[in-house]
Design an enzyme around this catalytic site. Structure first.
Site, mmCIF file in Angstrom:
data_model
loop_
_atom_site.group_PDB
_atom_site.id
_atom_site.type_symbol
_atom_site.label_atom_id
_atom_site.label_comp_id
_atom_site.label_asym_id
_atom_site.label_seq_id
_atom_site.Cartn_x
_atom_site.Cartn_y
_atom_site.Cartn_z
ATOM 1 N N GLU A 295 116.425 133.529 54.325
ATOM 2 C CA GLU A 295 116.046 133.965 52.978
ATOM 3 C C GLU A 295 114.695 133.421 52.541
ATOM 4 O O GLU A 295 113.921 134.128 51.885
ATOM 5 C CB GLU A 295 117.139 133.528 52.005
ATOM 6 N N ASP A 296 114.384 132.180 52.895
ATOM 7 C CA ASP A 296 113.210 131.509 52.319
ATOM 8 C C ASP A 296 112.092 131.202 53.306
ATOM 9 O O ASP A 296 111.089 130.587 52.923
ATOM 10 C CB ASP A 296 113.635 130.195 51.650
#
Length: 728
Positions: free
Chosen positions: A95-96
Site C-alpha cells: 500500500e505505501d
C-alpha cells in the site's frame, strides 16, 4: 453528536510505552514458541520491511517501521505462526511503497503475499466518495478473511496500534477513526471472541469519540470502586474459604466491567450508572467443566441468587464461542454482584478467541469451538456478499450481523441455533440454509403456527414450513434483523428483477422491431454482435435487461439493429426518439420492472402513459396526471402504453370520503368497501370540524368498473357527504 475535548486533567488515552520495542525484543519473544529457523525468517522480513519503508515516518515523527513491528508484537502475544508475523511486518509494503504483490511472493512466498494483499486498501481505483472507498476496502478485507482468518487478525493488531497512537491525529480524524473502530473493528474482535483486543479497542475508541462521557464515567467507576473495594475483598475471601473447605482448587479474583460496555448498557437499557448491577464482579477459574457447576452450587449456598439472572454459556456458548457460567447474587448489604465461573481453557478462549486455535491446537474440532463458530460466520459473509448490490450494502449487512444480542432457539431435532435478538421465523429459516429461507411460507413456534414476523425468544423450538413455489416477499425486509436473511432476500429479489427485466426488455424490443417490419428472429447475428461490442455488453440477455430496466430506449436499439444510423451512444436512455403509434400493452404481471405511479394511482380502464426510469424500468401514470406535463419536453423517455384486454391482479387506488362525525362511521364505510370485494391497505382520518371528518382510504381494485361500484355503494350511506378519487 460528539463531545468536546475533555479538560486538561484527563489522562491521554492508551497505554504508554516506557521504552521502544525493538526487533531484538520480538525475536526473543518468538524464541519461546517458534523454531529458530522461523524466527530468522521473521528477522529477514524485518530487514526487508525496514528497507522498503526507508525514509518514511509516521505523524508522530518516529520511523515508520516501528508501526509494523508493534503490530507483529501484538500477534506474537497471541502465539501466531511465523508467516502471519512476516505478513504483519510487511502489511503496509504494497500500500505505501512501490513494492508489488508479485515481488513479495518472489522474496517470501505466495501465502505471505496473499495475506499482505488482503490487508491492503484499494488505492488504485477512483471512488465517488470516502464512504464508498472505505466500504470497498473493508469488503475486500472481509472477503480475504473468509479465505484466511489471519487477514483480520493482522488488521485488528494494526488498528490496535493505530488507536494507541491516535493522539497525534487531528480532532476530526480521531473521531472518524474512532467511530469506524467502534462500528466495525471492535465488533469483529468480539465476533471472533478476542476480548483482549476488543476491550482495548472499545476503551480507546470511546475515549477519543466521547472524551467527556468517558471521563465522567471513569470518575464514577473510580468513586464506586473505592466504596466497594472492601465489600469485594470480603466476597473474594468468603468464596476462597468455601472452595478450600470443599477441596476445590481455583483462582478467585474481582474484576470491573470496561467503561464502554457500561456505557452501552446504560444507553441501550436506559439505566443510570447505579442501576447497572454487573459493573463489579468476581471471576472464579477452575480446572474442569464439572468443577464449574460444583462452584456454582457453593456460591448459591453462600449468597442468594437473583431470580432470572443465571446464564449457562457452557452448555450453550455465545456465537463467538465464549463459555462461562454467569450468575447474579445478592451480596453483602444486598448489593448485587455478578459471579463468572469458567475453566482455564475457557479463560484462554475468552481472551484470544479464534487465535487460540493457533495457541492451543487441541479442541479445535468441537462444534462450539471459536474456530468452528468463526468459520460459520465467515460462510455467512460469503452469502451476504452474493446478495449485496454494492460494497456499501455489504458493509451495512455486516454491521447488522456484528451486534448479536443472542437468542438461543432449537430446531425440531434439538440442534441449537444462535440468532440476533428480535430475530424472526424468517431469520431462523435463512440461518438453516438460504434455500430454506427462499422457500419459506410459514412457521411453527413450540408446535403452534406463528406469523413469519414473530420475534423469537430463547428456549423456543422453531419449525419452518416450506413449499416448492415459495419465494421471498419484499415485505420481509421490514422485520428481518440478521445480515444473512437480509442479504438472501435482496439477492433473490435482485435476480428476480433481472429475469423480469429481461422478459420486459424482450417484449419492448420486439414491439419496436415489429413496428419497423422486423423481429428478433430475423436480425442478423453480425448486427447483434456489433451492437453488443459497441455498447460494452457481454451478451443479448444483458441488452434485454438494460432495456427492461429503462437504461436503453427500445426504439433506438431497434433502429440500430435493423440498420439505422443511430450510434451506440445514442442508444442510451438519454437520446431523442420519435414517438410512433404502436402502444405497449400493460398486463399487470410484469413484476418489479413495471411500477404504477403513487401520485395518480393508475388502474385498468384509465387512459395511461408511461416513462422510462433508469434502473427501475417503466413507470405508468394516468394520462391526466399533472406530473406528466414536465415530461412533454422529454418525449425521448415517454412510452405509449395501454392496458391489455384482461389485466391480472389488484391495483391500489386512493379515495377520499367526507362523512358526518358519528360513532362507528369508519366501521360502516370499511364494511361497505369489504362487501364489494376490496381490501383496505391503509386508512387515515382527519377531523375537519366538530361535525364532519375526512377519511382517506388506500384500497385495491380490479379496474375502473370495480372502483365505480365501490363509490356508488358508498354514496348510498346517509352519513357520506362527498366521495372523490385522490390524485396527488
Amino acid at each position: 453528536m460528539t463531545d468536546a475535548a475533555p479538560p486538561a486533567e484527563q489522562p491521554s488515552p492508551g497505554p504508554s510505552s516506557p521504552s521502544r520495542f525493538l526487533i531484538s525484543d520480538l525475536c526473543a519473544s518468538l524464541e519461546s514458541y517458534l523454531p529458530l529457523e522461523q524466527v530468522s525468517e521473521v528477522y529477514r522480513a524485518y530487514l526487508f520491511g525496514a528497507e522498503a519503508h526507508q525514509g518514511q515516518s509516521r505523524k508522530s515523527g518516529e520511523p515508520y517501521i516501528y508501526h509494523p513491528l508493534a503490530v507483529a508484537r501484538t500477534l506474537s502475544t497471541m502465539h501466531m505462526d511465523y508467516k502471519c508475523l512476516i505478513a504483519a511486518i510487511l502489511h503496509d509494503v504494497i500500500e505505501d511503497t512501490p513494492i508489488a504483490k508479485d515481488r513479495l511472493a518472489e522474496v517470501f512466498d505466495s501465502e505471505v503475499a496473499e495475506l499482505v494483499d488482503g490487508v491492503s486498501k484499494l488505492s488504485q481505483i477512483d471512488f465517488a466518495s470516502r464512504a464508498e472507498a472505505q466500504a470497498a476496502s473493508l469488503q475486500k478485507m472481509l472477503l480475504a478473511m473468509t479465505r484466511d482468518i489471519r487477514v483480520i487478525l493482522i488488521k485488528l493488531a494494526d488498528r490496535l496500534h493505530n488507536m494507541r497512537t491516535l493522539g497525534v491525529m487531528s480532532g476530526e480524524s480521531r473521531r472518524r477513526i474512532s467511530r469506524e473502530t467502534l462500528d466495525i473493528f471492535a465488533p469483529i474482535a468480539n465476533r471472533l471472541g478476542i476480548s483482549s483486543i476488543r476491550v482495548e479497542l472499545e476503551e480507546l475508541g470511546f475515549s477519543h469519540y466521547w472524551p467527556w462521557r468517558h471521563l465522567i464515567l471513569e470518575r464514577a467507576v473510580q468513586k464506586a470502586s473505592g466504596a466497594r473495594s472492601e465489600l469485594l475483598a470480603g466476597v473474594e475471601a468468603t468464596i476462597k474459604r468455601r472452595l478450600q473447605q470443599e477441596g476445590i482448587q481455583g483462582e478467585v479474583k474481582s474484576r470491573c466491567k470496561n467503561l464502554y460496555s457500561i456505557y452501552r448498557k446504560m444507553k441501550e437499557k436506559r439505566r443510570s450508572f447505579s442501576e447497572v448491577v454487573d459493573v463489579f464482579g468476581v471471576r472464579v477459574t477452575v480446572d474442569r467443566v464439572d468443577t464449574c457447576y460444583r462452584v456454582l452450587g457453593q456460591v448459591h449456598n453462600l449468597y442468594k441468587p437473583v431470580p432470572g439472572r443465571f446464564k449457562d454459556y457452557i452448555a450453550i456458548p455465545k456465537a463467538n464461542g465464549y463459555q462461562s457460567l454467569h450468575t447474579v447474587l445478592f451480596g453483602p448489604q444486598g448489593v448485587p454482584l455478578e459471579i463468572q465461573i469458567r475453566t482455564e481453557a475457557m479463560e484462554r478462549g475468552a481472551e484470544s478467541g479464534i487465535a487460540a486455535h493457533w495457541m492451543y491446537k487441541s479442541g479445535g474440532q468441537h462444534p462450539n469451538s471459536p474456530a468452528n463458530l468463526a468459520n460459520d460466520w465467515l460462510q455467512n459473509l460469503l452469502v451476504m456478499q452474493q446478495g449485496a448490490g454494492n460494497p456499501q450494502d455489504f458493509l451495512e449487512n455486516v454491521k447488522v450481523d456484528l451486534f448479536p444480542d443472542d437468542v438461543y432457539v432449537f430446531t425440531p431435532k434439538g440442534r441449537i441455533l444462535t440468532l440476533k435478538r428480535a430475530s424472526t421465523v424468517v431469520d431462523f429459516a435463512y440461518a438453516i440454509h438460504s434455500d430454506v429461507g427462499n422457500t419459506c411460507v410459514g412457521g411453527k413456534i413450540d408446535r403452534r403456527l406463528a406469523a413469519l414476523s414473530t420475534p423469537l425468544r430463547s428456549g423456543q423450538t422453531v419449525e419452518v414450513i416450506t413449499a416448492p413455489g415459495g419465494k421471498p416477499n419484499p415485505g420481509w425486509l421490514a422485520f428481518v434483523v440478521t445480515g444473512k436473511a437480509r442479504a438472501g432476500i435482496r439477492g433473490y429479489l435482485k435476480s428476480l428483477k433481472a429475469k423480469e427485466a429481461e422478459a420486459l426488455g424482450r417484449r419492448l424490443l420486439s414491439a419496436e422491431l415489429n413496428a419497423l417490419g422486423s423481429d428478433l428472429a430475423q436480425l442478423a447475428p453480425a448486427a447483434i454482435v456489433g451492437y453488443l461490442d459497441d455498447a460494452g455488453l457481454p451478451d443479448a440477455a444483458a441488452l434485454l435487461v438494460d432495456i427492461g430496466l429503462g437504461n436503453r430506449l427500445p426504439a433506438l436499439v431497434a433502429r440500430r439493429l435493423v440498420g439505422g444510423e443511430v450510434d451506440s451512444a445514442g442508444a442510451a436512455a438519454g437520446a431523442v426518439a420519435e414517438p410512433h403509434p404502436h402502444r405497449f400493452a400493460i398486463r399487470g404481471t410484469e413484476g418489479m420492472v413495471v411500477t404504477f405511479a403513487r401520485c395518480c394511482r393508475p388502474i385498468p380502464g384509465d387512459v395511461v402513459a408511461a416513462v422510462f426510469s433508469p434502473g427501475r424500468g417503466i413507470v405508468v401514470h394516468r394520462q391526466e396526471c399533472r406530473n406528466l406535463s414536465s415530461l412533454e419536453t422529454r418525449r425521448n423517455k415517454r412510452l405509449d402504453v395501454e392496458w391489455a384486454p384482461e389485466p391480472d391482479g389488484d391495483f391500489p387506488v386512493e379515495i377520499r370520503v367526507d362523512i358526518g362525525n358519528r360513532r362507528g362511521a369508519l366501521a360502516v364505510v370499511a364494511g361497505v368497501i369489504a362487501e364489494q370485494g376490496s381490501n383496505i391497505e391503509n386508512v387515515q382520518s382527519t377531523e375537519k370540524d366538530g361535525s364532519t371528518s375526512t377519511l382517506e382510504f388506500l384500497v385495491t381494485v380490479r379496474g375502473r368498473q370495480h372502483l365505480a361500484r365501490i363509490m356508488r355503494r358508498l354514496r348510498q350511506i346517509p352519513l357520506v357527504m362527498r366521495i372523490t378519487r385522490v390524485s396527488r
